[in-house]
Scaffold this active site. Structure first.
Site, mmCIF file in Angstrom:
data_model
loop_
_atom_site.group_PDB
_atom_site.id
_atom_site.type_symbol
_atom_site.label_atom_id
_atom_site.label_comp_id
_atom_site.label_asym_id
_atom_site.label_seq_id
_atom_site.Cartn_x
_atom_site.Cartn_y
_atom_site.Cartn_z
ATOM 1 N N CYS A 197 -1.072 2.650 6.100
ATOM 2 C CA CYS A 197 -0.475 1.412 6.564
ATOM 3 C C CYS A 197 -0.207 0.532 5.348
ATOM 4 O O CYS A 197 -0.667 0.820 4.242
ATOM 5 C CB CYS A 197 -1.378 0.701 7.564
ATOM 6 S SG CYS A 197 -2.994 0.219 6.898
ATOM 7 N N HIS A 218 -9.034 1.870 -3.610
ATOM 8 C CA HIS A 218 -7.652 1.697 -3.165
ATOM 9 C C HIS A 218 -6.877 0.897 -4.211
ATOM 10 O O HIS A 218 -6.694 -0.319 -4.077
ATOM 11 C CB HIS A 218 -7.655 0.979 -1.820
ATOM 12 C CG HIS A 218 -6.311 0.771 -1.217
ATOM 13 N ND1 HIS A 218 -5.170 1.437 -1.625
ATOM 14 C CD2 HIS A 218 -5.899 -0.088 -0.209
ATOM 15 C CE1 HIS A 218 -4.142 1.036 -0.917
ATOM 16 N NE2 HIS A 218 -4.554 0.110 -0.055
ATOM 17 N N CYS A 275 0.805 -1.227 0.000
ATOM 18 C CA CYS A 275 0.000 0.000 0.000
ATOM 19 C C CYS A 275 0.836 1.274 0.000
ATOM 20 O O CYS A 275 0.441 2.273 -0.601
ATOM 21 C CB CYS A 275 -0.939 0.011 1.202
ATOM 22 S SG CYS A 275 -2.030 -1.412 1.301
#
Length: 386
Positions: free
Chosen positions: A373, A343, A86
């Site tokens: 995160c 995302h 991520c």
């Protein structure tokens, strides 16, 4: 030492994976489109680019940055593939800033590319056999009951909610507001500056121009979110649903980082960048730890920050950060985030940087922080100033 500055920023619109507009568009095409546009917006000769650094996640290897450079006609420019899941594209921008600050590089394009629609399904030989093959997932940490490496709803969403005492009602309310903010931003044209329209082939074979984020839901309501089943009903009190989690998405985003001594107009100055590690079972805390570290590196406090982007991998992540730092929620994810916009894993960090830059420029400047995160018990953050 040269001060690293961002001289151009661009992203594609975000598609819904597998059934959305980018479902037929390979990551290589997204990478080429965003590299070409980011360099064009900088106004520099492509020959001045020293390197391209693109994050990619769960894409089976290769080097999308170099691939895009070749297709874009920048054959003298090398490329690096970065994988920190991520936080990958935040790390890419940090690496570019470090190269520029050291004086070893003058101009670097950095960002990330993600095609969840067309990411490969990996396999490997079963240990102890000659030719038997099994599906394989490249986990970022050892698989344990409290932190399964293939189920972030537990490792990130649920564990964070438990640690910070976050209720389902709080997470659903955050997710609803995320959708409402994203739709309002789209309708007001807030993303028009950052998005580069691209022509793509769709599932029905037609060619369309894709220029608007398609994942936010206009019909989302508190009642609909509350009606969704939890992802693990066998776990007592489990509160994570598809509604308070991020989407699965496709997109690309990038920035051009240059030294302040290169005579280029700066959109923003990069003040600090960090990565952190935490226990895998506390992955969702990675954003909190990264914020603490990056503010320390920049010599700032939370009061100095005008706008925040804290990725909604799950709604519990920004809710936890807001509780921990007592942040004004009106200044956090002001145009939505993972629950609404989606995302696109390797591109999300650079997407957030794009949004911070353009909104800070519209509103008179200031300090912005992007934080998130990442799988395996990691986090990353970046401070920029307009």
């Amino acid at each position: 030492m040269a001060q690293p500055v961002i001289v151009s920023a661009a992203r594609t619109a975000i598609g819904t994976a597998r059934k959305g507009t980018l479902a037929q568009t390979p990551a290589e095409d997204l990478a080429t489109a965003i590299l070409t546009e980011t360099v064009r917006r900088s106004g520099i000769d492509p020959a001045r680019v020293d390197d391209v650094i693109f994050a990619e996640s769960l894409y089976g290897g290769g080097d999308l940055a170099r691939y895009a450079a070749v297709v874009a006609g920048m054959t003298d420019v090398p490329g690096i593939a970065v994988n920190r899941h991520c936080t990958g594209s935040l790390s890419s921008i940090g690496l570019a800033a470090a190269g520029v600050a050291s004086g070893m590089e003058k101009v670097v394009v950095a960002g990330g590319v993600n095609s969840s629609s067309l990411s490969p399904r990996l396999s490997r030989r079963v240990p102890g056999t000659v030719d038997q093959v099994e599906p394989w997932y490249p986990g970022t940490h050892p698989n344990t009951p409290d932190a399964p490496n293939t189920d972030m709803s537990i490792t990130v969403g649920w564990n964070s909610a438990q640690e910070f005492g976050i209720t389902r009602e709080e997470m659903d309310a955050w997710a609803l507001r995320s959708h409402q903010r994203a739709i309002a931003a789209i309708d007001a044209g807030k993303f028009a500056e950052e998005i580069v329209p691209i022509k793509v082939s769709t599932l029905d074979g037609s060619v369309v121009e894709f220029a608007v984020d398609e994942h936010p839901r206009r019909d989302t309501s508190a009642e609909k979110l509350a009606s969704l089943k939890v992802l693990h009903p066998e776990i007592e009190g489990f509160s994570i649903t598809a509604g308070n989690a991020s989407g699965v998405n496709d997109a690309a985003a990038a920035v051009t980082v240059a030294g302040s001594d290169q005579g280029l107009e700066a959109l923003a100055t990069i003040r600090a960048w960090v990565s952190v590690g935490v226990e895998p079972a506390r992955t969702g805390v990675g954003a909190v730890r990264a914020i603490e570290k990056v503010l320390d590196r920049a010599g700032l406090s939370t009061d100095d920050v005008k706008l925040w982007e804290i990725n909604e991998a799950f709604a519990s992540v920004p809710v936890a950060a807001c509780k921990h730092f007592r942040l004004d929620e009106e200044r956090v994810n002001f145009f939505g985030s993972g629950c609404s916009l989606g995302h696109p894993i390797a591109a999300s960090g650079a997407r957030m940087v794009n949004t911070l830059i353009y909104e800070l420029r519209r509103t008179g400047g200031g300090i912005g922080v992007a934080a998130m995160c990442a799988g395996g018990g990691q986090g990353g953050a970046l401070v920029l100033e307009v």
